[in-house]
Enzyme design. Structure first.
Site, PDB file in Angstrom:
ATOM      1  CG  ASP A 103      32.767  23.136  -7.157  1.00  0.00           C
ATOM      2  OD1 ASP A 103      32.354  23.701  -8.182  1.00  0.00           O
ATOM      3  OD2 ASP A 103      32.349  23.395  -6.016  1.00  0.00           O
ATOM      4  CD  GLU A 104      35.667  15.954  -6.565  1.00  0.00           C
ATOM      5  OE1 GLU A 104      35.831  14.878  -7.180  1.00  0.00           O
ATOM      6  OE2 GLU A 104      35.513  16.027  -5.336  1.00  0.00           O
TER       7      GLU A 104
END
Length: 288
Positions: free
Chosen positions: A232-233
């Site tokens: 999620d980055e």
């Protein structure tokens, strides 16, 4: 983009120096092309230049795309360019991945039928059977790949085989609730988009909207980003937010969250399909 029109898109990125725009536009003009849309950005921090141009041939009967490809190689070499040339009459081939939630899939299918997202759906892949009826109603191939710790590597290998066999160019995780391995993330680098609820602070784990309600958040949102091995980055493509207050119950936040997720994901997918997104290290440049 309209298929019936002889439109092409050229994307260019290179070190920022003088003469890039003149070289590209002169080349296209000299080859009988008309530029209908153009955007550019000079990133002073990375020292990179980004450019996207939409063009067509003045004489469609004399159109020779291969001549453009061959000739532009000399221009690209002079400026150390990384470049792509796309024919808008050939929709991108997209594979959709889902689990049990149907809102993102339903929204993308609706926009697909309305012509808002120009793509060819190669298959719908899921680790659950819940959304199989939705795929079958649409006449889209549904592939069931259940995943657990013992089958994960094998199923990811099968997924990549499907991607290769179908000529898939973009994978969309439309609320696919399974973490991809680092190896798969690397194989799909720059061609896999995920949607994630984004709050301040970040709420991880089960029932994030309920956690948000317990903390009394005033904003909820969603982030669409490219998939990377850092969970999620990945580089952010689109974000949506909605203001909420004390009167909203957890179920209200879930409903509002669904809306923000569908809008953020559909816009991110549309930007990618229209070749508007450039990767710029850990960030993106997007010509809207």
């Amino acid at each position: 983009m309209q298929h019936e029109k002889n439109h092409f898109i050229i994307k260019v990125t290179c070190p920022a120096v003088s003469g890039i725009v003149a070289a590209v536009t002169t080349f296209l003009a000299d080859n009988g092309c008309y530029i209908g849309e153009m955007a550019q950005f000079d990133d002073e921090f990375s020292g990179r230049f980004f450019m996207r141009a939409v063009f067509r041939f003045n004489d469609e009967q004399a159109a020779d795309l291969q001549q453009i490809k061959d000739g532009f190689s000399d221009v690209a070499a002079a400026f150390d360019m990384t470049w792509e040339l796309h024919d808008t009459r050939q929709p991108m081939r997209v594979l959709l991945m889902v689990s049990k939630y149907d809102h993102c899939l339903g929204d993308l299918l609706y926009r697909y039928h309305k012509g808002e997202v120009d793509m060819t759906i190669t298959a719908i892949v899921s680790n659950h059977l819940d959304l199989r009826p939705m795929a079958e109603r649409e006449g889209i191939r549904f592939i069931y790949l259940p995943v657990n710790k013992d089958t994960k590597a094998r199923q990811e290998a099968e997924l990549m085989k499907i991607v290769d066999d179908t000529g898939t160019e973009l994978v969309v995780l439309a609320r696919y609730m399974q973490i991809l391995s680092d190896d798969l993330c690397q194989q799909l680098s720059g061609r896999a988009i995920n949607i994630h609820h984004s709050f301040l602070p970040g709420f991880k784990g089960a029932k994030p909207y309920h956690q948000a309600w317990q903390r009394g958040v005033k904003l909820i949102g969603a982030t669409a980003h490219y998939v990377t091995s850092d969970l999620d980055e990945g580089p952010i493509i689109e974000q949506q937010v909605q203001r909420v207050d004390h009167a909203h119950l957890p179920e209200d936040l879930v409903a509002i969250g669904r809306d923000t997720e569908t809008v953020a994901l559909s816009r991110a997918v549309k930007y990618h399909l229209e070749h508007r997104v450039f990767l710029n290290q850990d960030r993106t440049v997007i010509f809207r």
